[in-house]
Design a protein around this motif. Sequence first.
Motif, mmCIF file in Angstrom:
data_model
loop_
_atom_site.group_PDB
_atom_site.id
_atom_site.type_symbol
_atom_site.label_atom_id
_atom_site.label_comp_id
_atom_site.label_asym_id
_atom_site.label_seq_id
_atom_site.Cartn_x
_atom_site.Cartn_y
_atom_site.Cartn_z
ATOM 1 N N SER A 7 0.823 -1.211 0.000
ATOM 2 C CA SER A 7 0.000 0.000 0.000
ATOM 3 C C SER A 7 0.855 1.259 0.000
ATOM 4 N N VAL A 68 -8.181 -0.373 2.520
ATOM 5 C CA VAL A 68 -9.121 -0.905 1.529
ATOM 6 C C VAL A 68 -9.762 0.230 0.739
ATOM 7 N N GLY A 69 -10.214 1.268 1.448
ATOM 8 C CA GLY A 69 -10.826 2.406 0.760
ATOM 9 C C GLY A 69 -9.856 3.099 -0.177
ATOM 10 N N ALA A 71 -7.262 1.806 -1.778
ATOM 11 C CA ALA A 71 -7.014 0.984 -2.960
ATOM 12 C C ALA A 71 -8.161 1.095 -3.967
ATOM 13 N N LEU A 72 -9.380 1.153 -3.486
ATOM 14 C CA LEU A 72 -10.532 1.289 -4.387
ATOM 15 C C LEU A 72 -10.502 2.627 -5.124
ATOM 16 N N ILE A 75 -7.964 2.455 -7.968
ATOM 17 C CA ILE A 75 -8.474 1.692 -9.113
ATOM 18 C C ILE A 75 -9.376 2.564 -9.987
ATOM 19 N N ILE A 76 -10.248 3.336 -9.348
ATOM 20 C CA ILE A 76 -11.140 4.229 -10.102
ATOM 21 C C ILE A 76 -10.337 5.264 -10.873
ATOM 22 N N GLY A 100 -6.200 8.737 -3.138
ATOM 23 C CA GLY A 100 -6.232 7.291 -2.931
ATOM 24 C C GLY A 100 -4.947 6.722 -2.381
ATOM 25 N N GLY A 167 -4.942 -3.487 -7.121
ATOM 26 C CA GLY A 167 -5.660 -4.743 -6.871
ATOM 27 C C GLY A 167 -4.914 -5.646 -5.920
ATOM 28 N N LEU A 170 -5.154 -4.161 -2.413
ATOM 29 C CA LEU A 170 -6.474 -4.412 -1.839
ATOM 30 C C LEU A 170 -6.582 -5.839 -1.312
#
Length: 447
Positions: A7, A68-69, A71-72, A75-76, A100, A167, A170
């Motif tokens: 991360s 987790v938040g 990483a999402l 990705i976006i 992010g 990914g 995450l």
Amino acid sequence: MTPLVASAVLNPINSTLIAVALVPIGQAFGAGPERTAWLISALYLATAVGQPVVGLLVDRYGARRVLVGGALVVIIAAIGGMIPVSVEWLTGVRAVLGIGTCAGFPAAMAVLRKRADALGQGVPARVLSVLSLSSQTIMVIGPTLGGVLISLFGWPAIFAVNLPLAGISLLLAVLWVPKDAPARAAGAPKPARIDLAGIALFSAALLVLLCYLMAPGIGDLWLLAAAIAVGGVFTWVELRVRTPFIDLRMLAANRAILRTYLRQALSFMAIYAIMFGYVQWLEEGRGFSESVAGLMLLPMSAVAVVAAALSGRPTGVRARLLVVAGALVAGSVALLFVDDSTWPAGLLGLVAVFGLAQGLTSVANQTTLYREAPAETIGTASGLFRTAQYLGAIVASTVIAQCYGGHADSGGLHRLAVVLVVISGLLLLVTAADRGLRRAESRPRLG
């Protein structure tokens, strides 16, 4: 350590991949350095604001949820970056990437502090060294990887590479990071409100200041005045709210942390100015391709990795920081004598000097931060540490834009060198005058 490292490296890889992409992106959209500089500043502005915000969320809600938040969000942003709309669109995407990728460092510091305190250990110097070493390693491969990706797939690849990386981050966070405690235990008092006004004012002050720094002039002094005014309102609010976004009183009382933040900011002003400004000159001033320019930074990154690997000790911090300042002064002076006729061997040796500073500064300052920051606010303190670093990056991108103007030639490089001599000289004075560094090595860290 594995999910924490996975991360934490998302931010440095996005910081370095862009270095070799500025010129091809500018060519694709007909934009010069004064516009593409925003691709650097946008990520660092978002990170400068986001790091203490995310650190606060880590302290309040737990590291795993925040990882987790984050990483999402990455990705976006990666998907958005593959859509070639305009430089302004990509600038916005870089800002989202900055938000992010904020999660990694404060979450890692919080997990390490909790683990070390549970085991009754002091400063986990070797673990901090591993965390820093992983970032340095990414900075090694960042420009080179960026050059290869651009050569094979074009500049959108520097955004697409975030899809597999985020990914993996995450997945590892879900599998291996310890679960967080309930956000609110049964019977526990309701947590204090998050200081949204403080966050908004802090963000506005930085944004307005950046707008001024990107094009400073007599006619734009109103922007500087507005930034000072908003900063004053921010200070007024933070001194009166019960749970401030940034505890200014704590910072004023803990001058050791303030000095650490200042050293980190000054160091990375010079380091990022070389990382981005030198590469642009290699591509435009010397005519090297993106892949070759990325390879030319390998000595800097390789020396940085070795220096970080050898600095994993909780002692000798002051000596290492003096070496950092000395290396930056020497490299900045040498940059004054670089021009279109400088031999490639000289160009490689120059960046190696800056690599020594890059490798030593993060580990040494992280060790000092860990020792001085209270355990209950380690996430926020770590976020502010990164904020200081990226404020340095913002200033560096602004300096690059002002020194180069529309073209990165040798004259602009020499103007950049003069600024770096001043910055590194100030860093040397600040470090040499800090007697607290010597006392800190014999004092136990705060619990």
